[in-house]
Design an enzyme around this catalytic site. Structure first.
Site, PDB file in Angstrom:
ATOM      1  N   ASP A   1       0.804  -1.221   0.000  1.00 44.92           N
ATOM      2  CA  ASP A   1       0.000   0.000   0.000  1.00 44.92           C
ATOM      3  C   ASP A   1       0.836   1.270   0.000  1.00 44.92           C
ATOM      4  OD1 ASP A   1       0.847  -0.426   2.602  1.00 44.92           O
ATOM      5  OD2 ASP A   1      -1.141  -0.291   3.506  1.00 44.92           O
TER       6      ASP A   1
ATOM      7  N   ASP B   1       3.376   0.989  13.629  1.00 50.63           N
ATOM      8  CA  ASP B   1       2.623  -0.254  13.850  1.00 50.63           C
ATOM      9  C   ASP B   1       3.307  -1.267  14.753  1.00 50.63           C
ATOM     10  OD1 ASP B   1       0.710   0.765  12.174  1.00 50.63           O
ATOM     11  OD2 ASP B   1       1.227  -0.474  10.472  1.00 50.63           O
TER      12      ASP B   1
END
Length: 741
Positions: free
Chosen positions: A74, A453
């Site tokens: 992405d 993350d």
């Protein structure tokens, strides 16, 4: 992953035609190969190994070449699988600073009749502030590229990014390509992607939901297109087809209940002449709570449901078992054999279902799965064993090996060759968004990183994923702050996003951690940068919500047991400790362009130099190691400034006109000042530079094949190895460069 999701934009007005091809971009070479910089020494650039960590949104095996595959991400570019080396080769590292928005890959297409040809549709965001998309086309499997800039936007990091593929070589004519967009309908090229125009006759009309064409798939000599902007009313079509490349029609008889769903992916079984389509009630990867799988016998037009398990039941603990369906892949060797994936199934964890009889019965591959994540220990997420995965929308079956299945997750790419034993098939693919880097002056590790993350990692080796995985006690999400006491390097502190508290300290250089005894109430919702003074006796913690809201900083002098608010500290600023004097802290107020300093270990701050550039929260203030009061301010396009009197005054550095981030490393032999590393501009190129003479002159140390899009977060040299530099990227992990000896 990484940056918080932004609001969706309205439908883009205007023509869907695209401009003609631009110049050929540079060759994309392997990051393990040394390449000379344009005006400096040859540097060898490689990834610090972590192993994935980002959302793999698509995997595509070439149907005509054994062992050839491509993957898209992405925000981290595209990759080609090197079957002989069992690793991925990055294909888009040549994209530079101005092209940062092209590191997101919306779709990949290959030409079954010409194995060298591969096409990429690039564009990370479809928001008004983002640039337009582009198509790269290659005749040599991505070794070199030609580029066409589009006048429409693509959204590889938007909702629906796990759908697709939205790019397809026409099965009737290799010169014809189709590209599905989110806001601008269907585009067509008749010259192998060099020029694009709106496809005439395509009946679907875009809406503000921003999904548009969700996939394109060849069915014999026909092309089918999934459509994600249906309004859910009876008779609304979300699947279209063309048999001749000109006239399009809605596929008749679409199953009841699918009009309100988004078609996510499709795959065609050439043996049985059946098209399988996965559906969900939202584009994903988040927000899905219902879905189904249907198949169309294309010769007769007959539809049948093939859903393995209907969402909406309950788990053993009574939780609602809601999810959608995502990936679908057929076995090219065995009729009626295929796999589908669930997506957004949090209560019972996502799985991959496999059938050998066209969907009459299914087996959950999760039930017998045995995982080996020894190469990437962080995938245990602080638990005893890894989960099967989440955000499973990329799914592929090797056309030459029926038991070789791979699927992408929000963090890695898993593969199996016997349908039971699974391991990450991720070597060479690094998608981490990097937030902080420390290179300690002593100790086992030369690098500690703060990441999007996956929190903080202690890198015992640069060539292997950290053995400890994510920093635990507690495990947290994205790192927000990381700092080391300059005169006491065994002491490290961190901050990050997490449900159970997010501040912690280490007394062994970052190997093990203990949470702060307490933390300010705002820390859970708005953790920000943290600093410790030179001897580790005082902590300053600043707080910034992801939406930009700034809060008052807090101070602790008892290792995080108690905290007090610092009213004189500029809200949201990054605290910077003086590396030599534990009584000194600094902060740069970007709202007013003022340098503030504390002479009482952070208890209070007063203004010193003013009139500096303001209005940009991304200004970077750093202190030169081993020196008191030697400060450097990267002011982006306003240039670079230096103070040698603790911020009382600053002078502009004349050697560069733009500076985005700056750091220090071991000086050259005989030098009495550290080497300086910078991401900035000294002429017309934004690049990575090194200076060995206190920023009087700069030498470019990256090259046109190694640019990695946006690299303005952190750069730091190794204090023990002259010439080694660590560079943060936003989607290509941690890059490190070393001079070729």
């Amino acid at each position: 992953m990484r940056t918080p999701r932004l609001s969706r934009r309205a439908v883009l007005a205007g023509s869907a035609a695209a401009v003609a091809a631009t110049a050929v971009s540079g060759a994309a070479v392997s990051p393990a190969v040394a390449a000379p910089a344009a005006d400096g020494p040859a540097y060898r650039w490689r990834n610090v190994v972590i192993g994935g960590t980002g959302f793999v949104t698509g995997v595509l095996f070439h149907p005509s070449v054994r062992g050839l595959a491509y993957a898209r991400t992405d925000i981290g570019g595209a990759y080609r699988w090197d079957d002989r080396a069992s690793r991925w080769t990055p294909l888009t590292d040549h994209l530079g600073w101005d092209d940062w928005n092209l590191l997101g890959v919306e779709a990949i297409a290959v030409d079954p009749a010409h194995p060298g040809r591969v096409y990429l549709a690039l564009g990370t965001y479809a928001q008004s502030w983002a640039g337009n998309g582009a198509v790269l086309r290659s005749e040599d499997r991505g070794a070199t590229w030609s580029r066409t800039d589009l006048d429409v936007k693509l959204g590889a990091n938007e909702d629906g990014r796990g759908a697709g593929e939205r790019l397809l070589v026409d099965p009737r004519d290799s010169d014809t390509l189709w590209l599905g967009t989110r806001h601008d309908g269907l585009l067509k090229s008749t010259d192998r992607g060099a020029n694009w125009a709106a496809a005439s006759g395509f009946p679907a009309k875009a809406s503000a939901s921003g999904q548009g064409v969700t996939f394109l798939v060849a069915v014999g000599r026909a092309v089918y297109a999934g459509w994600g902007d249906g309004d859910g009313t009876s008779g609304t079509a979300n699947l279209y087809r063309t048999a001749d490349g000109t006239a399009w029609e809605a596929v008749p008889g679409q199953p009841s209940g699918t009009a309100a769903k988004v078609p996510i992916r499709a795959a065609y079984d050439t043996h049985t002449r059946e098209l399988y389509v996965t559906y969900a009630n939202a584009p994903g990867p988040n927000g899905q709570s219902d879905g189904s799988v249907h198949k169309l016998r294309t010769a007769t037009g007959r539809w049948a449901e093939a859903t393995p398990v209907k969402p909406g039941g309950t788990t053993d603990d009574g939780s609602a078992d809601t999810f959608g369906y995502g990936g679908v892949a057929v076995d090219a060797r065995r009729p009626g054999t295929l796999a589908v994936s669930t997506n957004n199934r949090w209560a019972d964890v996502d799985t991959v279902y496999r059938t050998t009889n066209g969907g009459r019965t299914w087996t959950s591959l999760k039930d017998a799965a045995v995982f080996d994540v020894s190469e990437t220990p962080y995938l245990k997420w602080g638990d005893d064993k890894p989960k099967f995965g989440w955000w499973i929308q990329a799914l592929a079956v090797d056309p030459y090996d029926s038991k070789h299945i791979v699927y992408g997750t929000g963090a890695t790419l898993y593969g199996t060759r016997d349908l039971r034993r699974w391991a990450p098939q991720i070597r060479g693919l690094e998608e981490t968004a990097v937030r902080q880097l420390i290179s300690p002056p002593v100790g086992e590790a030369h690098l500690i990183s703060g990441l999007g993350d996956i929190g903080v990692m202690y890198h015992e080796r640069l060539t292997a994923s950290p053995a400890r995985g994510m920093a635990a006690n507690p495990v947290s999400g994205s790192a927000a702050g990381l700092a080391q006491a300059a005169a006491r390097p065994s002491y490290v502190v961190r901050a990050g996003w997490g449900d159970n508290g997010n501040g912690a300290c280490s007394n062994d250089g970052g190997q093990t951690w203990a949470p702060f005894e307490a933390q300010p109430d705002i820390a859970k919702d708005a953790p920000g940068p943290i600093a410790t003074n030179a001897d580790g006796s005082a902590l300053l913690w600043s707080f910034v919500h992801w939406d930009g809201t700034k809060y008052a900083a807090h101070r602790s002098t008892d290792n995080g047991t108690t905290w007090s608010e610092i009213s004189s500290f500029p809200k949201g600023a990054t605290p910077v400790a003086d590396p030599a004097d534990p009584t000194l802290f600094y902060a740069y107020d970007t709202d007013t362009g003022t340098l503030l300093a504390s002479t009482d270990s952070g208890r209070s701050f007063t203004a010193r130099a003013g009139g500096l550039p303001s209005g940009d929260a991304q200004f970077k203030l750093v202190a030169a190691p081993g020196r008191s009061g030697d400060l450097w301010l990267s002011a982006k396009w306003n240039g670079l400034y230096r103070s040698t009197d603790g911020g009382a005054s600053f002078s502009k550095v004349a050697s560069c006109w733009a500076s985005y981030t700056l750091g220090f490393g071991k000086g050259a032999d005989g030098a009495d000042y550290p080497a300086i590393y910078q991401v900035g501009s000294t002429d017309t190129i934004t690049a990575v530079y090194r200076s060995d003479d206190e920023a009087k002159t700069w030498t470019r140390i990256n090259d046109d094949a190694h640019q990695w899009g946006w690299t303005g977060e952190v750069v730091v040299g190794d204090p023990r190895v002259y010439g080694r530099v660590y560079l943060a990227t936003n989607g290509r992990g941690i890059q490190y460069g070393e001079p070729v000896r």
